[in-house]
Design an enzyme around this catalytic site. Sequence first.
Site, mmCIF file in Angstrom:
data_model
loop_
_atom_site.group_PDB
_atom_site.id
_atom_site.type_symbol
_atom_site.label_atom_id
_atom_site.label_comp_id
_atom_site.label_asym_id
_atom_site.label_seq_id
_atom_site.Cartn_x
_atom_site.Cartn_y
_atom_site.Cartn_z
ATOM 1 N N LYS A 194 -1.069 -17.116 8.400
ATOM 2 C CA LYS A 194 -2.081 -17.568 8.449
ATOM 3 C C LYS A 194 -3.045 -16.821 7.077
ATOM 4 O O LYS A 194 -3.139 -15.849 7.163
ATOM 5 C CB LYS A 194 -3.137 -17.051 9.837
ATOM 6 C CG LYS A 194 -4.418 -17.591 10.078
ATOM 7 C CD LYS A 194 -5.175 -16.682 10.934
ATOM 8 C CE LYS A 194 -6.052 -15.756 10.217
ATOM 9 N NZ LYS A 194 -6.848 -16.085 9.491
ATOM 10 N N GLU A 274 -1.005 -3.801 4.244
ATOM 11 C CA GLU A 274 -1.650 -3.730 2.820
ATOM 12 C C GLU A 274 -3.112 -3.814 2.786
ATOM 13 O O GLU A 274 -3.766 -5.038 3.083
ATOM 14 C CB GLU A 274 -1.057 -4.698 1.748
ATOM 15 C CG GLU A 274 0.638 -4.720 1.801
ATOM 16 C CD GLU A 274 1.155 -3.761 0.602
ATOM 17 O OE1 GLU A 274 0.341 -3.098 0.217
ATOM 18 O OE2 GLU A 274 2.456 -3.604 0.521
ATOM 19 N N CYS A 308 -8.073 -5.461 -4.437
ATOM 20 C CA CYS A 308 -7.720 -4.117 -3.641
ATOM 21 C C CYS A 308 -7.438 -2.907 -4.643
ATOM 22 O O CYS A 308 -7.912 -1.984 -4.392
ATOM 23 C CB CYS A 308 -6.343 -4.584 -2.852
ATOM 24 S SG CYS A 308 -5.068 -5.129 -3.799
ATOM 25 N N GLU A 410 -14.950 1.246 0.334
ATOM 26 C CA GLU A 410 -14.587 0.299 -0.541
ATOM 27 C C GLU A 410 -15.819 -0.715 -0.744
ATOM 28 O O GLU A 410 -16.394 -1.262 0.232
ATOM 29 C CB GLU A 410 -13.376 -0.543 -0.127
ATOM 30 C CG GLU A 410 -13.055 -1.488 -1.051
ATOM 31 C CD GLU A 410 -11.745 -2.444 -0.474
ATOM 32 O OE1 GLU A 410 -11.872 -2.763 0.928
ATOM 33 O OE2 GLU A 410 -10.666 -2.772 -1.423
HETATM 34 P P1 NAD Z 1 -10.258 -9.167 6.368
HETATM 35 O O1 NAD Z 1 -9.686 -7.999 7.244
HETATM 36 O O2 NAD Z 1 -11.509 -9.492 6.919
HETATM 37 O O3 NAD Z 1 -9.389 -10.563 6.807
HETATM 38 C C1 NAD Z 1 -8.231 -10.660 6.494
HETATM 39 C C2 NAD Z 1 -7.265 -11.571 7.180
HETATM 40 O O4 NAD Z 1 -7.199 -11.024 8.392
HETATM 41 C C3 NAD Z 1 -8.037 -12.920 7.451
HETATM 42 O O5 NAD Z 1 -7.010 -13.913 7.291
HETATM 43 C C4 NAD Z 1 -8.742 -12.598 8.595
HETATM 44 O O6 NAD Z 1 -8.833 -14.007 9.317
HETATM 45 C C5 NAD Z 1 -7.688 -12.044 9.649
HETATM 46 N N1 NAD Z 1 -7.906 -11.446 10.635
HETATM 47 C C6 NAD Z 1 -9.345 -10.887 10.838
HETATM 48 N N2 NAD Z 1 -9.419 -10.422 12.125
HETATM 49 C C7 NAD Z 1 -8.128 -10.478 12.767
HETATM 50 C C8 NAD Z 1 -7.460 -10.414 14.032
HETATM 51 N N3 NAD Z 1 -8.285 -9.715 14.958
HETATM 52 N N4 NAD Z 1 -6.325 -10.772 14.283
HETATM 53 C C9 NAD Z 1 -5.508 -11.471 13.350
HETATM 54 N N5 NAD Z 1 -6.182 -11.670 12.283
HETATM 55 C C10 NAD Z 1 -7.399 -11.191 11.814
HETATM 56 O O7 NAD Z 1 -10.116 -8.827 4.790
HETATM 57 P P2 NAD Z 1 -10.750 -9.865 3.822
HETATM 58 O O8 NAD Z 1 -12.244 -9.437 3.784
HETATM 59 O O9 NAD Z 1 -10.240 -11.301 4.028
HETATM 60 O O10 NAD Z 1 -10.230 -9.099 2.569
HETATM 61 C C11 NAD Z 1 -10.534 -8.346 1.818
HETATM 62 C C12 NAD Z 1 -9.783 -6.996 2.159
HETATM 63 O O11 NAD Z 1 -8.501 -7.226 1.745
HETATM 64 C C13 NAD Z 1 -10.125 -5.802 1.129
HETATM 65 O O12 NAD Z 1 -10.404 -4.562 2.119
HETATM 66 C C14 NAD Z 1 -8.931 -5.739 0.242
HETATM 67 O O13 NAD Z 1 -9.112 -4.252 -0.239
HETATM 68 C C15 NAD Z 1 -7.817 -6.240 1.004
HETATM 69 N N6 NAD Z 1 -6.680 -6.657 0.185
HETATM 70 C C16 NAD Z 1 -5.663 -5.710 0.209
HETATM 71 C C17 NAD Z 1 -4.674 -5.954 -0.808
HETATM 72 C C18 NAD Z 1 -3.341 -4.987 -0.780
HETATM 73 O O14 NAD Z 1 -2.409 -5.701 -1.445
HETATM 74 N N7 NAD Z 1 -3.274 -3.833 -0.535
HETATM 75 C C19 NAD Z 1 -4.414 -7.315 -1.329
HETATM 76 C C20 NAD Z 1 -5.834 -8.109 -1.125
HETATM 77 C C21 NAD Z 1 -6.734 -7.848 -0.454
#
Ligand code: NAD
Length: 521
Positions: A194, A274, A308, A410
């Site tokens: 997803k 991650e 990230c 962050e």
């Molecule tokens: P987010 O946590 O808001 O969403 C990420 C994903 O999780 C989305 O697909 C969202 O729909 C899903 N999601 C949210 N709540 C959920 C639930 N209860 N159940 C299942 N799925 C759920 O993050 P974002 O705003 O999309 O992305 C930014 C974040 O991602 C930043 O903190 C960034 O650092 C991190 N990130 C980390 C890496 C890494 O490799 N460490 C890489 C890219 C981004």
Amino acid sequence: MNSLSQYACDHLAELLKGFGLAAATPLSNWIDGALVAGEGEEITLINSATGEALVSYCDAGTALIERATQAATRGQREWMALTASERGRRMNAAIRGLEGHEEALAQLESVVAGKPIRDCRAEVGKVREMFEYYAGWCDKQHGEVIPVPTSHLNYVRHVPYGVVGQITPWNAPMFTCAWQLAPAIAAGNGVVLKPSELTPFSSVVIAQLLECSGKFGQGLPKGLINIVNGLGKSTGAALTDHPTISKLVFVGSPQSGRMIAEAGARRLVPSVLELGGKSANIVFADAKLDEAVAGAQAAIFAAAGQSCVAGSRLLIERSVFEQVTSRLARAAEQIAVGLPSDEATRMGPLQNRRQFEQVTRMIEAAEAAGARVLTGGKRPEGLPDEAHGYFIAPTVLVEVTPDMEIAQQEVFGPVLIAMAFNDEAEAIQLANETRFGLAGAVWSQDVARAHRVAGQLRAGTVWINSYKAISVMSPFGGFGDSGFGRSSGLDGLREYTVPQSVWVETAPEASVAFGYGSGVG
Ligand code: NAD
């Protein structure tokens, strides 16, 4: 709707049509080898550059998760019925499905994610790299023979989980999609992935191109990869709670990561997380300062800081603090901030309103707490009138103390904080003073010191006289609030398998011990 928004809508409609996704509501899922429309509530995507509506599609919902998991189960059985070398050949064949579609895929991502087109082209290149790398692993996942102290032959093989669930964010949708799909299938799993609800289409297109390149039967089995799009609270939760999913791999924020790990724990399903970062970039006075300034600039302002591993905390030895920060501020002012579609753009808008508001609020809170804006902190100049989307100029903040929110949390935007240190010990202490532990860097010409400091950073990736060098061959992941588990390399592949220990009696007259046998327990 202004003319910039209209152009983007028309361009996106053409691209969706070209990939076969155009319908009354766009076909936003790839399930069992077919494009499928969502069945839930309508989700409207907003143009990051103009703040106006781009397109709407429908949340997948629970029923489509059920179909996707069933398809993945069938696809995985078919996949594992092939030899390992055949799986490798088919992965290599699948990646050829992208050939000739790279530019359209990059354009699609640029419009939807609001990312500069040049960054999107580079991201498409990463998709190919990841599949080629993991295709090579298919027939090299050797087991081991353990010299057990009995007459048994004991061997260990690495078996797939079955069907894995993957959830990805909006900042690098194609990268994270291929980053997790490739090792999952190389290890023999079926997948339901997803993507973020904000960037739904590119993963669907990638899965379609990969699976269709061999036209089922010569390429990837139908149903091996399924992409379902929708909100975290509905489609995401249905995926994490589905009984077929036996491993969860999540890329996103620490807040959502906790929910995913909790959902996994309720069903005793392991997870890889991650998550975010607050990475320290340490510049010693003896560093080559030209390179350090260029490195610091790229570390934070590339992708508008929505990375990230962004080097969001610049720690500078006090004797060169003024020099480095003033050079950095001048360099930040030179960055070409512009429309994602413009070839000259180096930094685009933030992807969405929530992110824009968060970044704006955090800058204001930092100023209220005593930080000073050296450059940026507001809308950049020189943008077209119609581009009233989520733009923030590259921002450098000084007079920041480690206890401030801006030094601990962050930002995920083009905001750099700079702090001074007096000696090596203080640099290490400042660097490790957050709950995150994703990445960090050391700039120094003193080789011994660079290694010494790198070894004391609590970070999953450390660069010396470099920043953001990342390869699918090398393990990647975090400590603390940056998550656990690893992606990329052999470590990333192993996250998708379970060691299975097999005992074969080799004695001519086997005697089965009652209990643990002699000498044990
Ligand atoms: P987010 O946590 O808001 O969403 C990420 C994903 O999780 C989305 O697909 C969202 O729909 C899903 N999601 C949210 N709540 C959920 C639930 N209860 N159940 C299942 N799925 C759920 O993050 P974002 O705003 O999309 O992305 C930014 C974040 O991602 C930043 O903190 C960034 O650092 C991190 N990130 C980390 C890496 C890494 O490799 N460490 C890489 C890219 C981004």
